[in-house]
Design a protein around this motif. Structure first.
Motif, PDB file in Angstrom:
ATOM      1  N   ASN A  68       0.808  -1.216   0.000  1.00 53.89           N
ATOM      2  CA  ASN A  68       0.000   0.000   0.000  1.00 53.89           C
ATOM      3  C   ASN A  68       0.845   1.271   0.000  1.00 53.89           C
ATOM      4  N   CYS A  69       2.147   1.123   0.002  1.00 58.30           N
ATOM      5  CA  CYS A  69       3.050   2.268   0.145  1.00 58.30           C
ATOM      6  C   CYS A  69       3.703   2.593  -1.195  1.00 58.30           C
ATOM      7  N   ARG A  70       3.526   3.831  -1.648  1.00 58.79           N
ATOM      8  CA  ARG A  70       4.117   4.265  -2.911  1.00 58.79           C
ATOM      9  C   ARG A  70       5.414   5.047  -2.700  1.00 58.79           C
ATOM     10  N   ASP A  71       5.874   5.121  -1.477  1.00 58.83           N
ATOM     11  CA  ASP A  71       7.115   5.822  -1.168  1.00 58.83           C
ATOM     12  C   ASP A  71       8.278   4.823  -1.235  1.00 58.83           C
ATOM     13  N   ARG A  72       9.099   4.949  -2.262  1.00 57.23           N
ATOM     14  CA  ARG A  72      10.177   3.974  -2.456  1.00 57.23           C
ATOM     15  C   ARG A  72      11.151   3.973  -1.289  1.00 57.23           C
ATOM     16  N   ASN A  73      11.453   5.137  -0.752  1.00 57.67           N
ATOM     17  CA  ASN A  73      12.415   5.207   0.355  1.00 57.67           C
ATOM     18  C   ASN A  73      11.913   4.455   1.580  1.00 57.67           C
ATOM     19  N   VAL A  74      10.611   4.553   1.836  1.00 62.81           N
ATOM     20  CA  VAL A  74      10.027   3.810   2.954  1.00 62.81           C
ATOM     21  C   VAL A  74      10.105   2.317   2.681  1.00 62.81           C
ATOM     22  N   ARG A  75       9.752   1.909   1.467  1.00 66.70           N
ATOM     23  CA  ARG A  75       9.781   0.479   1.131  1.00 66.70           C
ATOM     24  C   ARG A  75      11.198  -0.081   1.243  1.00 66.70           C
ATOM     25  N   ARG A  76      12.170   0.677   0.800  1.00 65.06           N
ATOM     26  CA  ARG A  76      13.563   0.217   0.859  1.00 65.06           C
ATOM     27  C   ARG A  76      14.010  -0.006   2.294  1.00 65.06           C
ATOM     28  N   HIS A  77      13.457   0.759   3.200  1.00 67.14           N
ATOM     29  CA  HIS A  77      13.788   0.591   4.620  1.00 67.14           C
ATOM     30  C   HIS A  77      12.938  -0.526   5.241  1.00 67.14           C
ATOM     31  N   TRP A  78      11.644  -0.513   4.914  1.00 62.65           N
ATOM     32  CA  TRP A  78      10.715  -1.451   5.564  1.00 62.65           C
ATOM     33  C   TRP A  78      10.975  -2.896   5.157  1.00 62.65           C
ATOM     34  N   GLN A 135      -5.751  -3.503   4.900  1.00 64.51           N
ATOM     35  CA  GLN A 135      -6.860  -2.598   4.618  1.00 64.51           C
ATOM     36  C   GLN A 135      -6.584  -1.146   4.980  1.00 64.51           C
ATOM     37  N   GLN A 136      -5.678  -0.914   5.908  1.00 64.79           N
ATOM     38  CA  GLN A 136      -5.431   0.441   6.378  1.00 64.79           C
ATOM     39  C   GLN A 136      -4.394   1.162   5.506  1.00 64.79           C
ATOM     40  N   PRO A 137      -4.396   2.494   5.520  1.00 69.87           N
ATOM     41  CA  PRO A 137      -3.295   3.219   4.885  1.00 69.87           C
ATOM     42  C   PRO A 137      -1.965   2.734   5.457  1.00 69.87           C
ATOM     43  N   TRP A 138      -0.947   2.719   4.631  1.00 67.85           N
ATOM     44  CA  TRP A 138       0.308   2.119   5.070  1.00 67.85           C
ATOM     45  C   TRP A 138       0.855   2.794   6.327  1.00 67.85           C
ATOM     46  N   GLU A 139       0.653   4.108   6.440  1.00 66.16           N
ATOM     47  CA  GLU A 139       1.170   4.806   7.626  1.00 66.16           C
ATOM     48  C   GLU A 139       0.503   4.306   8.908  1.00 66.16           C
ATOM     49  N   VAL A 140      -0.808   4.036   8.824  1.00 61.58           N
ATOM     50  CA  VAL A 140      -1.549   3.541   9.988  1.00 61.58           C
ATOM     51  C   VAL A 140      -1.101   2.128  10.335  1.00 61.58           C
ATOM     52  N   ALA A 141      -1.019   1.273   9.321  1.00 67.56           N
ATOM     53  CA  ALA A 141      -0.583  -0.107   9.563  1.00 67.56           C
ATOM     54  C   ALA A 141       0.843  -0.142  10.100  1.00 67.56           C
ATOM     55  N   ALA A 142       1.697   0.720   9.556  1.00 65.13           N
ATOM     56  CA  ALA A 142       3.087   0.756  10.021  1.00 65.13           C
ATOM     57  C   ALA A 142       3.162   1.176  11.484  1.00 65.13           C
ATOM     58  N   ASP A 187      14.034  -0.973  14.489  1.00 67.47           N
ATOM     59  CA  ASP A 187      12.696  -0.833  13.914  1.00 67.47           C
ATOM     60  C   ASP A 187      11.868   0.202  14.663  1.00 67.47           C
ATOM     61  N   VAL A 188      12.063   0.280  15.964  1.00 64.78           N
ATOM     62  CA  VAL A 188      11.316   1.234  16.776  1.00 64.78           C
ATOM     63  C   VAL A 188      11.545   2.657  16.280  1.00 64.78           C
ATOM     64  N   GLN A 189      12.782   2.999  16.037  1.00 63.55           N
ATOM     65  CA  GLN A 189      13.083   4.369  15.641  1.00 63.55           C
ATOM     66  C   GLN A 189      12.449   4.708  14.304  1.00 63.55           C
ATOM     67  N   HIS A 190      12.515   3.783  13.358  1.00 63.68           N
ATOM     68  CA  HIS A 190      11.906   4.026  12.047  1.00 63.68           C
ATOM     69  C   HIS A 190      10.399   4.170  12.175  1.00 63.68           C
ATOM     70  N   GLY A 191       9.754   3.252  12.905  1.00 59.25           N
ATOM     71  CA  GLY A 191       8.312   3.317  13.088  1.00 59.25           C
ATOM     72  C   GLY A 191       7.880   4.554  13.849  1.00 59.25           C
ATOM     73  N   LEU A 192       8.686   4.954  14.819  1.00 54.34           N
ATOM     74  CA  LEU A 192       8.368   6.149  15.604  1.00 54.34           C
ATOM     75  C   LEU A 192       8.473   7.403  14.748  1.00 54.34           C
ATOM     76  N   ASP A 193       9.480   7.451  13.897  1.00 54.73           N
ATOM     77  CA  ASP A 193       9.636   8.610  13.009  1.00 54.73           C
ATOM     78  C   ASP A 193       8.427   8.755  12.088  1.00 54.73           C
ATOM     79  N   ILE A 194       7.956   7.636  11.527  1.00 47.56           N
ATOM     80  CA  ILE A 194       6.779   7.655  10.654  1.00 47.56           C
ATOM     81  C   ILE A 194       5.559   8.141  11.426  1.00 47.56           C
TER      82      ILE A 194
END
Length: 242
Positions: A68-78, A135-142, A187-194
């Motif tokens: 659900n994520c169209r942000d390549r930088n996020v996908r490359r990290h996730w 089902q949720q927007p990627w930011e919410v699911a993340a 992972d915490v830091q990345h998820g917290l930043d989002i």
């Protein structure tokens, strides 16, 4: 839900998120008994077997988030989260480490892969989490993954107490807990930043607290099911005559 109040500052919002730690499953009575050395072997085996379904669900959940994520930088990290659990050629991942834990407590790999010990309520809770991620927007699911805020503590607790309380468990089985100590902190830091970036209004911030509570409820419900099956000795359909 509040709609007319000023948003919390980033510091206040993060504090609200971290305050949810009191609902983390480390405080469930099942976990308290487990980390106190008071569970019998069948209960430990049952926990390991049921949690295996959760371990195999994690990369599926993360793949759903990325889909659900169209942000390549996020996908490359996730995508690292998927690699952490599935592994790559020449490097075992978390699922393999959990299989080793299963063997260390006396379970065969086939038992874990077949899900023959999986409780219906545990399966239902985990499947609900996967569906939420789809089902949720990627930011919410993340951001629902932020229960990782509290994960290093629970892994360290197992490493500190299990060797003494459960000497029958082969220590090779503890690789998963060691592995996740560093991975979870990253992972915490990345998820917290989002999360801190995405939820801007007070209404959104309060919604995020509900999202985090949903994930906490998933983990707590899993242990409720295991408590009934392995502590109360009342697994599903225990009173049904065949």
């Amino acid at each position: 839900m509040t709609t007319d109040q000023q948003p919390w500052t980033i510091k206040e919002f993060e504090a609200k998120l971290r305050a949810k730690e009191k609902y983390y499953h480390i405080h469930h009575e099942f976990h308290i008994l487990m980390n106190s050395g008071k569970l019998d072997k069948p209960a430990i085996q049952g926990w390991v077997a049921n949690r295996f379904y959760y371990q195999t669900a994690i990369p599926i959940k993360d793949a759903a988030i990325m889909s659900n994520c169209r942000d390549r930088n996020v996908r490359r990290h996730w995508v690292q989260r998927i690699i952490d659990h599935d592994g790559v050629e020449g490097e075992d991942g978390g699922i393999e480490a959990w299989l080793q834990l299963g063997e260390a407590v006396g379970l065969k790999r086939e038992e874990l892969h077949s899900n023959q010990h999986l409780l219906p309520g545990v399966k239902f809770a985990i499947d609900a989490y996967i569906n939420f991620a789809r089902q949720q927007p990627w930011e919410v699911a993340a951001s629902s993954s932020l229960t990782e805020l509290f994960a290093p503590k629970i892994h360290q607790k197992r490493l500190d107490t299990w060797p003494e309380h459960y000497p029958w468990i082969d220590t090779k089985g503890y690789n998963y807990f060691r592995k996740r100590l560093s991975e979870a902190r990253r992972d915490v830091q990345h998820g917290l930043d989002i999360t801190l970036d995405y939820y801007q209004t007070r209404e959104q911030q309060e919604f995020m607290l509900e999202v985090l509570q949903f994930k906490l409820d998933i983990l707590w419900t899993m242990l409720d099911c295991m408590w009934m099956a392995y502590i109360e000795k009342k697994p599903p359909y225990h009173n049904v005559n065949n």
